[in-house]
Design an enzyme around this catalytic site. Sequence first.
Site, PDB file in Angstrom:
ATOM      1  N   ASP A   9       0.743  -0.940   0.135  1.00 39.38           N
ATOM      2  CA  ASP A   9       0.284  -0.038   0.052  1.00 39.38           C
ATOM      3  C   ASP A   9       1.177   1.589   0.045  1.00 39.38           C
ATOM      4  OD1 ASP A   9      -1.780   1.833   0.157  1.00 39.38           O
ATOM      5  OD2 ASP A   9      -2.650   1.532   2.488  1.00 39.38           O
ATOM      6  N   ASP A 106      -3.200   2.256  -6.325  1.00 42.75           N
ATOM      7  CA  ASP A 106      -2.573   2.762  -4.978  1.00 42.75           C
ATOM      8  C   ASP A 106      -2.052   0.851  -3.997  1.00 42.75           C
ATOM      9  OD1 ASP A 106      -4.408   3.023  -3.587  1.00 42.75           O
ATOM     10  OD2 ASP A 106      -3.620   4.266  -2.219  1.00 42.75           O
ATOM     11  N   GLU A 107      -2.413  -0.026  -4.551  1.00 40.16           N
ATOM     12  CA  GLU A 107      -2.908  -1.184  -3.327  1.00 40.16           C
ATOM     13  C   GLU A 107      -2.707  -1.919  -4.468  1.00 40.16           C
ATOM     14  OE1 GLU A 107      -5.277  -1.318   0.281  1.00 40.16           O
ATOM     15  OE2 GLU A 107      -6.152  -0.473  -1.634  1.00 40.16           O
TER      16      GLU A 107
END
Length: 398
Positions: A9, A106-107
């Site tokens: 993350d 973003d993960e």
Amino acid sequence: MSKVILLCDINSFFASVHQAMDPALRGKPVIVGGDPAKRTGIVIAASIEAKRLYGIKTGMTIAEARALCPQVIWVTPSHRDYAAFSARINNILKDFTDLVEPYSIDESFIDVTGSLHLFGSPLEIARKIQYRINHEIGVGVNIGIGPSKLVAKMAAELEKPNKIISLSLEDWPRVIWPLPVQELFGVGHRIGRWLNLIGVRTIGDLAALPVEKLKRRYGIIGEILHYSANGIDYSPVEPGTYEVIKSIGNQITLPRDYYGWEQVRVAILELAEEVGQRTRKAGCLGNRVSLTLKNPQFISETHSMTLPAYTDITQEIYEAGVFLLKKHWGPEVAVRLVGLSLGGLIQGQEKQIDLFAWREKNEKLDRAMDQIRSRWGNNSIKRAVSMTQLGVYHERKS
């Protein structure tokens, strides 16, 4: 042997991308979003400094953020850069395993069970990944380690930023059960409020609640909540795109949560254009449209419909997607990811005759747009709505 899954993350992703591109922004309070010149807009993302030192949060108005930090630096969102950074980060993860599942921009989940003999223990792999992302990309990353995607995700949320947290099922009752029930992956505000009303305050309370009571209230989602509260998750890490055999589709994680049919239909239109273009390029026709929405609580739902005739026409794919949206989701729907696909594909051009010739007009329009994009690029021609703040897909593809 139990699985070893990591959830990577990126810390304050949008703001971190701007800080990585411009060294002058590093270590400073940076906010993404809004239009300071017009004194309008909200905070889409804030840097770690803006959050920690000044308490600036996503969703604040520009006036609220400036009141907390007058010297804050505002930057304009750049979805093309976000997509490019996300791709570079996932390429690093693929150096450790081919089982990489981008979960959002973003993960990403990665399954390193089969890579332990190559790269060391789970903690050593996490450290190597964190080092490479930090030094090669210039952004920080939080990494959760667990035997499932759920446990890895919860581990990554325990402490930020730039942490590596390992969590086992044996630790689950001691570490996770005392947390507020709203912190369980998948519990949103609406479900959280209902649980609080019936006396469920912690994740441990939810784990002890009879599953039948949850199923009566929320159906299959209630059952999933029961399993999640007890740390149970069998879902595999699934690499690749939304595309499956006999279908063409794609999905997009939105730059912010969209609310309501009018906002979501813009994303559906942009996806329909891409799906239609790929279907025509493949020389196929399809008759089954599927729409997937993921809400801010990361719960996905997919619905499908069969069309009366095979098609490759963007407008028909779009209209089917909007029909599914209005049939299965309420007008105030909140969405963080949209997926659209055309299935039941066949080769050939066996199209139903149109008495009013409007299909022929749409086909000509599609072919003309395909030719322009083929020659001049995907951004060479757009629908007017794609030029608004709601249009994001074509910009990311360019």
